[in-house]
Motif scaffolding. Structure first.
Motif, PDB file in Angstrom:
ATOM      1  N   PHE A 177       0.835  -1.191   0.000  1.00  0.00           N
ATOM      2  CA  PHE A 177       0.000   0.000   0.000  1.00  0.00           C
ATOM      3  C   PHE A 177       0.875   1.248   0.000  1.00  0.00           C
ATOM      4  O   PHE A 177       1.877   1.315   0.708  1.00  0.00           O
ATOM      5  CB  PHE A 177      -0.920   0.029   1.231  1.00  0.00           C
ATOM      6  N   ILE A 178       0.484   2.217  -0.792  1.00  0.00           N
ATOM      7  CA  ILE A 178       1.205   3.484  -0.835  1.00  0.00           C
ATOM      8  C   ILE A 178       0.581   4.441   0.175  1.00  0.00           C
ATOM      9  O   ILE A 178      -0.642   4.551   0.271  1.00  0.00           O
ATOM     10  CB  ILE A 178       1.196   4.090  -2.251  1.00  0.00           C
ATOM     11  N   LYS A 179       1.422   5.105   0.955  1.00  0.00           N
ATOM     12  CA  LYS A 179       0.943   6.013   1.993  1.00  0.00           C
ATOM     13  C   LYS A 179       1.334   7.465   1.738  1.00  0.00           C
ATOM     14  O   LYS A 179       0.605   8.382   2.095  1.00  0.00           O
ATOM     15  CB  LYS A 179       1.492   5.567   3.355  1.00  0.00           C
ATOM     16  N   LYS A 180       2.510   7.696   1.127  1.00  0.00           N
ATOM     17  CA  LYS A 180       2.952   9.062   0.876  1.00  0.00           C
ATOM     18  C   LYS A 180       3.750   9.105  -0.418  1.00  0.00           C
ATOM     19  O   LYS A 180       4.512   8.187  -0.719  1.00  0.00           O
ATOM     20  CB  LYS A 180       3.806   9.589   2.026  1.00  0.00           C
ATOM     21  N   LEU A 181       3.564  10.178  -1.191  1.00  0.00           N
ATOM     22  CA  LEU A 181       4.320  10.422  -2.411  1.00  0.00           C
ATOM     23  C   LEU A 181       4.960  11.799  -2.297  1.00  0.00           C
ATOM     24  O   LEU A 181       4.278  12.786  -2.036  1.00  0.00           O
ATOM     25  CB  LEU A 181       3.417  10.346  -3.640  1.00  0.00           C
ATOM     26  N   GLU A 182       6.292  11.836  -2.508  1.00  0.00           N
ATOM     27  CA  GLU A 182       7.013  13.104  -2.466  1.00  0.00           C
ATOM     28  C   GLU A 182       7.853  13.239  -3.733  1.00  0.00           C
ATOM     29  O   GLU A 182       8.524  12.296  -4.144  1.00  0.00           O
ATOM     30  CB  GLU A 182       7.942  13.179  -1.250  1.00  0.00           C
ATOM     31  N   LEU A 183       7.817  14.412  -4.349  1.00  0.00           N
ATOM     32  CA  LEU A 183       8.704  14.725  -5.458  1.00  0.00           C
ATOM     33  C   LEU A 183       9.900  15.476  -4.880  1.00  0.00           C
ATOM     34  O   LEU A 183       9.737  16.510  -4.234  1.00  0.00           O
ATOM     35  CB  LEU A 183       7.988  15.588  -6.494  1.00  0.00           C
ATOM     36  N   VAL A 184      11.088  14.935  -5.083  1.00  0.00           N
ATOM     37  CA  VAL A 184      12.288  15.530  -4.499  1.00  0.00           C
ATOM     38  C   VAL A 184      13.308  15.797  -5.594  1.00  0.00           C
ATOM     39  O   VAL A 184      13.291  15.167  -6.646  1.00  0.00           O
ATOM     40  CB  VAL A 184      12.903  14.612  -3.410  1.00  0.00           C
ATOM     41  N   ASP A 185      14.200  16.739  -5.351  1.00  0.00           N
ATOM     42  CA  ASP A 185      15.252  17.011  -6.315  1.00  0.00           C
ATOM     43  C   ASP A 185      16.485  16.184  -5.960  1.00  0.00           C
ATOM     44  O   ASP A 185      16.449  15.336  -5.075  1.00  0.00           O
ATOM     45  CB  ASP A 185      15.575  18.504  -6.387  1.00  0.00           C
ATOM     46  N   GLY A 186      17.567  16.418  -6.659  1.00  0.00           N
ATOM     47  CA  GLY A 186      18.756  15.603  -6.447  1.00  0.00           C
ATOM     48  C   GLY A 186      19.346  15.728  -5.063  1.00  0.00           C
ATOM     49  O   GLY A 186      20.128  14.878  -4.629  1.00  0.00           O
ATOM     50  N   ASP A 187      18.990  16.802  -4.343  1.00  0.00           N
ATOM     51  CA  ASP A 187      19.493  17.000  -2.987  1.00  0.00           C
ATOM     52  C   ASP A 187      18.481  16.569  -1.939  1.00  0.00           C
ATOM     53  O   ASP A 187      18.615  16.916  -0.762  1.00  0.00           O
ATOM     54  CB  ASP A 187      19.849  18.475  -2.776  1.00  0.00           C
ATOM     55  N   SER A 188      17.453  15.834  -2.364  1.00  0.00           N
ATOM     56  CA  SER A 188      16.403  15.321  -1.478  1.00  0.00           C
ATOM     57  C   SER A 188      15.539  16.422  -0.876  1.00  0.00           C
ATOM     58  O   SER A 188      14.866  16.205   0.134  1.00  0.00           O
ATOM     59  CB  SER A 188      17.002  14.445  -0.359  1.00  0.00           C
TER      60      SER A 188
END
Length: 550
Positions: free
Chosen positions: A233-244
């Protein structure tokens, strides 16, 4: 030529002296393309060396300068006409003009008149409008959608904030504006999952799991599910850059009401919709997994009116082992002991009847209740395994309009058929009015296409129908692929029986590897869609050592 896309971005600007603001539209211009980039693109499209393109363009520039600066109009087909124009004051006489030449002549300029064909192309180009959002650090992510069981695009909020079963979610699309200035190599997603033991895990994905267009980022959850089976199950989705650094975040928490609810059910790892039917074998137990919101408030679970004890429980799910005694309806109910139970209707089909164990289309798995991408109009070879399949006919297959099916071989345990002119819609197998298998076909246009290959980077382009010949002794082969956006392919996108040491260089399109013997098919896929197949042949030796045996 690729289809264009004009993105008009509306921003709030101060209008007038009263300080009021209105939305003012302007066309997005992502960057200024350098001369070197134009030469590289033209050389790639024309399959000629960059040096030749450079010399040709410099010769064209010289010719344009010569003719335009000598008073001629220069027409470039499909682009437009260049000419000289002046800005000068009107005078009563030539003497008056020449006497005050410096003041009367205001300037000389280059005029450009667009070609009528160019105007028509602009008029027919798709236009996307958007409003600048500052709530997401100016990265323009304005919506998140998902492909869900083939039922189309839904906003995530329809999930009522519950953790979502990964097996039912094929992709997440982050829609926005001006995302193309974020190179995909610097973008990745961080997903938080609930695993099979109910524990929370976090992992970062990029490369083949994340793709990007001019205004969207697509997370391929189907591919993640295939390669990381422990995530349920997916709970969280985050879009991050190369530096997190987090650019965008979407969290899926349980709803605030304290009532347990069943949001999804799978039987033996196959999703089953409400009022769905699952084939079973007499006396054989099945594993039922329930996705439950507010699981902390449940007290009882029953199947067919009989209380059952979960064999496992975790954050958002319950696992139950159940053996149906006969075919029929077995409602699954969950309750907190005070409120009316939430009911999920589930039926089991006739014991000993027709059942489908697995289905593949052109070698790719087609799971019960899943969504599978297809290219509209293409043909697919379907293999179906199970029990009682020898009794099926073409009439048992329910297909999208325009799609045909022809059974080429058949037994009680295996059917091989060809789906012709595949179209988007439901693909079902129906026996005695019961649906024993159902999947959704979604027509897509691959973002990558391979149209040919070359022996060398600057060589002549060969058609895909021609064989690539490997070294007869070692089986080594190599070529350079030709097509659109082939720099998005990875070595993982190439697969076939009889190949080893496969290597692909996206920057140059160079493909190398070793083939064992005979003629082998190397399948190239992108975003789970087969885009082409290469034929590689290793010639067989004839025993001739090169010496005259006389």
């Amino acid at each position: 030529m690729k289809k264009g896309q004009i993105n008009i971005n509306y921003k709030a600007q101060r209008i007038g002296f009263d300080g009021s603001e209105k939305l003012v539209g302007s066309a997005d211009r992502y960057s200024t393309i350098s001369y070197d980039a134009i030469v590289a693109y033209a050389a790639k499209a024309a399959a000629v060396p960059e040096s030749s393109i450079t010399m040709a363009m410099e010769a064209i520039f010289d010719a344009m300068n010569y003719f335009v600066l000598n008073g001629h109009s220069v027409q470039i087909p499909n682009l437009g006409t260049f000419s000289i124009g002046v800005r000068a004051k009107s005078t009563e006489s030539e003497a008056e003009f020449t006497a005050n030449f410096g003041k009367n002549l205001k300037g000389v300029a280059i005029h450009f008149l667009p070609d009528p064909g160019l105007k028509q192309q602009i008029a027919s180009t798709a236009i996307s409008t958007s409003v600048d959002e500052t709530g997401y650090e100016a990265n323009g992510v304005v919506a998140v959608t998902s492909a869900l069981f083939g039922a189309g695009q839904f906003l995530f909020p329809m999930n009522a904030g519950r953790p979502y079963a990964l097996e039912g979610l094929t992709r997440a699309v982050l829609n926005g504006t001006r995302l193309s200035d974020k190179y995909i190599g610097r973008n990745c997603v961080r997903l938080t999952f609930i695993d099979g033991q109910g524990q929370e895990q976090t992992a970062i994905y990029q490369g083949q799991y994340v793709s990007q267009s001019y205004n969207s980022i697509v997370v391929n959850l189907k591919r993640i599910a295939e390669n990381f089976a422990n995530f349920y199950f997916i709970k969280k989705l985050e879009l991050v850059d190369g530096d997190s650094n987090v650019i965008f975040e979407k969290t899926f928490a349980a709803p605030t009401e304290e009532v347990p609810a069943i949001s999804a059910v799978s039987v033996d790892n196959k999703p089953v919709s409400v009022d769905g039917t699952f084939p079973f074998e007499a006396g054989k137990a099945v594993q039922i997994r329930l996705l439950v919101a507010n699981i902390g408030h449940y007290q009882t679970v029953s199947i067919g009116g009989t209380p059952v004890s979960p064999s496992a429980a975790g954050d958002g799910y319950l696992a139950v082992t159940f053996t149906p005694s006969a075919s029929g309806n077995y409602p699954i109910a969950i309750s907190d002991g005070e409120h009316a139970a939430d009911v999920y209707n589930l039926s089991f089909g006739e014991a000993g009847g027709v059942s489908v164990a697995a289905v593949t289309a052109n070698g790719d798995p087609l799971a019960n209740g899943s969504t599978t991408n297809i290219i509209a109009g293409e043909d697919y070879v379907v293999q179906m395994t199970g029990a009682g399949l020898g009794d099926l006919t073409d009439s048992n297959f329910v297909l999208p309009q325009g799609t045909t099916i022809a059974i080429t071989s058949q037994s009680n345990t295996l059917i091989v058929a060809t789906i012709g002119n595949a179209q988007a819609g439901d693909f079902k197998v129906v026996v005695d009015e019961e649906i024993i298998f159902a999947a959704a076909l979604v027509a897509v246009t691959p973002g990558v296409s391979v149209t040919g290959w070359k022996l060398t980077a600057n060589g002549a382009t060969q058609q895909l129908t021609a064989d690539i010949t490997a070294d007869p002794d070692t089986g080594e082969f190599g070529c350079f692929l030709v097509g659109e956006d082939i720099d998005e392919l990875l070595t993982a996108n190439f697969a076939g029986t009889g190949f080893s040491s496969l290597s692909y260089t996206p920057a140059t399109g160079e493909l190398t590897g070793v083939v064992d013997a005979g003629t082998r098919s190397l399948v190239i896929t992108y975003d789970n869609v087969t885009i082409t197949t290469l034929s590689v042949t290793k010639p067989s030796g004839d025993g001739d050592d090169g010496f005259d045996k006389d």
